[in-house]
Design a protein around this motif. Structure first.
Motif, PDB file in Angstrom:
ATOM      1  N   CYS A  29      -7.236   2.038   3.162  1.00  0.00           N
ATOM      2  CA  CYS A  29      -6.812   3.366   2.712  1.00  0.00           C
ATOM      3  C   CYS A  29      -7.675   3.842   1.546  1.00  0.00           C
ATOM      4  O   CYS A  29      -7.983   5.025   1.440  1.00  0.00           O
ATOM      5  CB  CYS A  29      -5.345   3.359   2.313  1.00  0.00           C
ATOM      6  SG  CYS A  29      -4.245   3.107   3.704  1.00  0.00           S
TER       7      CYS A  29
ATOM      8  N   CYS B 211       0.012   3.223   3.593  1.00  0.00           N
ATOM      9  CA  CYS B 211       0.389   2.741   4.924  1.00  0.00           C
ATOM     10  C   CYS B 211       1.484   1.661   4.878  1.00  0.00           C
ATOM     11  O   CYS B 211       1.900   1.164   5.927  1.00  0.00           O
ATOM     12  CB  CYS B 211      -0.850   2.206   5.646  1.00  0.00           C
ATOM     13  SG  CYS B 211      -1.528   0.722   4.883  1.00  0.00           S
TER      14      CYS B 211
ATOM     15  N   CYS C  89       0.842  -1.186   0.000  1.00  0.00           N
ATOM     16  CA  CYS C  89       0.000   0.000   0.000  1.00  0.00           C
ATOM     17  C   CYS C  89       0.882   1.242   0.000  1.00  0.00           C
ATOM     18  O   CYS C  89       1.801   1.358   0.803  1.00  0.00           O
ATOM     19  CB  CYS C  89      -0.898  -0.008   1.222  1.00  0.00           C
ATOM     20  SG  CYS C  89      -1.858   1.501   1.377  1.00  0.00           S
TER      21      CYS C  89
ATOM     22  N   CYS D  33      -4.261  -0.304  -0.053  1.00  0.00           N
ATOM     23  CA  CYS D  33      -5.076  -1.369   0.517  1.00  0.00           C
ATOM     24  C   CYS D  33      -6.530  -0.896   0.638  1.00  0.00           C
ATOM     25  O   CYS D  33      -6.823   0.283   0.475  1.00  0.00           O
ATOM     26  CB  CYS D  33      -4.523  -1.780   1.877  1.00  0.00           C
ATOM     27  SG  CYS D  33      -4.713  -0.537   3.149  1.00  0.00           S
TER      28      CYS D  33
HETATM   29 ZN   LIG Z   1      -3.120   1.129   3.320  1.00  0.00          ZN
END
Ligand SMILES: [Zn+2]
Length: 117
Positions: A105, A84, A81, A102
């Motif tokens: 997010c 994050c 991701c 992801c």
């Molecule tokens: Zn993420």
């Protein structure tokens, strides 16, 4: 993610990129053929969506994501991701191999992109 998996995603992405480039005219025809009679838009929105522009943007946005995903494969960061740094779920990559973030997010971004309501 192992090398075989990476190669398989790369092939999927390359295929997708080819289809996005070749398919744009055919796709545009299909969507434009669905044009509703004038006046029907007025109930939904005062400004009818310009489908041609909308399509160009959607197509271009996905194509850009595909190209970015191919770059991430080369850079070794594919499947992570971008927000994050967690691994993106495999089911998500299989459904959307060009996903850059992801699901958590992505949902957060969607909420932020729609401040109305
Ligand atoms: Zn993420």
């Amino acid at each position: 993610m192992n090398q075989a998996e990476l190669e398989s995603y790369r092939n999927t992405l390359l295929d997708l990129r080819g289809r996005l480039t070749d398919g744009i005219n055919r796709l545009a025809e299909v969507v434009l053929a669905d044009e509703r009679p004038a006046g029907e838009h007025d109930q939904l929105t005062s400004e009818p969506i310009d489908k041609e522009i909308f399509l160009d943007h959607a197509e271009e946005a996905i194509r850009r994501k595909v190209i970015e995903a191919l770059r991430r494969i080369d850079a070794g960061s594919y499947g992570q991701c971008e927000e994050c740094n967690q691994e993106i779920a495999k089911e998500r990559l299989e459904a959307m191999p060009y996903a850059a973030s992801c699901i958590e997010c992505e949902r957060k971004k969607e909420r932020e992109a729609r401040p109305r309501r």
